[in-house]
Structures are given as C-alpha cells and as structure tokens.
Design a protein around this motif. Structure first.
Motif: not given
Length: 271
Positions: A201-221
């Motif tokens: 909620x604090x920064x939705x666009x940032x959330x999406x980019x961080x989630x993408x980093x974890x997904x790329x490593x095989x860890x959905x978040x």
C-alpha cells in the motif's frame, strides 16, 4: 510434560541445499547483515535494495517487533511458543527472549530452508529449564507442524503462535487464511497469534517490481493491504494498538529503526 532438552526432526539432509537460486530466508539474512547466505541470495537481495533502499530498515523493524511481541506474550503468562518460518538464527532468537522472561518456556521452531536446519543446533541452545525443538517443514503443511508441536507442547494450555514475515510467501493460491486457521484451531483459549506482513500500500509500483525479483528467483511473494493483514486476526481479540506499522507497535527507546516501514504487525488473543 516433564522432558527437557532439545531435538530436531528433519527427514531432510542439510547438505541438499540448492545454491542455484535465492531463498527468502537467506535474502532476509543478507538484509540483517548476516553471513549465512550465498552469492545468488546476495545478488537477488541487492536487486531488491536497489529498488527499495530502505529494505534493510524494514527487515530490522520486523525483527525488533518480534522481540517486543515475544516479550509481551510471555509477560502475559504464555510459556509455550510455536514459531513457524523461523529463519536463520540472528540473536536474540525467540527462545532467548521468552526464556529470559520465563526460564522454563518451551519453543518449537519450524522452517523449510535447509540452511536453517544446518543452524538448528544454535537455535536449540536454551535454558536448562526450558526446551527448544526444531522441525524441518513448510507452513503449507500445517497439520504436520501441529502434530509435531503436540509432541513437545501441551496443547491444553495457551501457546504463542509466531508467524513473522512468513505469510507473504504463502500466495493466495495456497489459501494463507486457511493455513493460519489450521495452525490456530488446535490451540486453546488464551493462545496468542503474533504476525507481521509486508504491504504494498505504501508504494504499489515498487511492490510489483520487488515481487518480480522474488518470482524471477523461483519464490512467489505477495504483499497485502492493511485490510488483508487484519483479516488474519478474524475471530481473535486484537491487543492494543491493533494492526499497525511495525515501528508503531509498543515502541521502545532502544529501537534501531524508528521511521515507519511498509510492514504491518499485530498480536491477538484467542478467546
């Protein structure tokens, strides 16, 4: 239950650590300036740091909340704890916090990262009066975790269930609310749930980019909103001040991080 000491139950060899992809627990260790991670974890964590320079403060705020909440629950007379998603030991650990309040407190740890299993011996050094045990298991196996806890805790008496920075890694497809209910349902009245959860909620666009980093490593978040995090406490009695940013929950003078972080936390009692 009168037995004392420590034990582990793994069914898994800690030598079978996959160093080819990052793991959330080892990334968290990097955020806390630990040394128990691999190059792949540091690389992924570094990408998160580039996106969110405050991520280390968030990790520390989360850790400090765990310290305050564990003392809070122990001071309410709870002397048994189930900590799921233990993470790599960073002192003081939960058992050190609660056994400082009640030396005879019992703690069951559970985590799915084999590097945590490797460090289980460090986790199991508690007071002579207390007991600490470790289970290698995934939170998505709540029945197995409860079965193990039943062997080491007295589930006719209150238990402190600790889910710190864990549920973002239980995405909606794995029914996180059902998982929490499965862990809570066998626990008696007077038990407490301590929970922390990152929010987008604090920064939705940032959330999406961080989630993408974890997904790329095989860890959905999955980050969740204040309403989503509060829902984990449905049917429980929230302790003051309710579900709030981590640094706002019973702040203390010696806190390393005081600025508000995108982490919601709460403690609640089971009626």
């Amino acid at each position: 239950m009168t037995d004392t000491g420590s034990s582990t139950d793994s069914g898994f060899s800690p030598e079978r650590i996959d160093t080819g992809k990052p793991h959330s627990a080892r990334m968290y260790d990097w955020f806390l300036d630990g040394k128990d991670h691999y190059a792949v974890d540091a690389e992924a964590a570094g990408r998160v740091l580039e996106l969110f320079p405050g991520v280390k403060d968030s990790a520390w705020a989360n850790r400090e909340f765990m310290h305050r909440a564990a003392r809070f629950v122990a001071r309410r007379g709870v002397d048994q704890f189930l900590d799921v998603g233990t993470g790599i030991p960073t002192e003081p650990n939960l058992h050190q916090i609660v056994q400082a309040v009640t030396p005879g407190a019992r703690v069951v740890y559970a985590d799915n990262d084999p590097i945590v299993l490797r460090h289980a011996e460090a986790l199991l050094h508690g007071t002579p009066e207390g007991r600490t045990t470790y289970l290698h298991a995934d939170v998505r196996e709540p029945e197995r975790i409860v079965e193990y806890a039943r062997e080491h805790l007295d589930l006719s008496r209150p238990v402190g269930l600790s889910l710190i920075a864990l549920l973002p890694f239980v995405t909606d497809e794995h029914d996180p609310y059902g998982v929490v209910r499965a862990l809570l349902d066998p626990l008696p009245s007077g038990s407490h749930l301590t929970l922390s959860h990152g929010s987008g909620e604090f920064d939705p666009a940032l959330r999406e980019r961080i989630e993408a980093v974890y997904r790329a490593g095989g860890t959905p978040v999955q980050a969740r909103s204040l309403a989503d995090v509060t829902r984990f406490f449905d049917g429980l009695e929230l302790c003051d001040p309710g579900v709030v940013p981590a640094t706002s929950w019973h702040p203390e003078p010696g806190m390393r991080v005081r600025r508000e972080q995108p982490v919601y936390v709460g403690v609640a009692r089971k009626p």
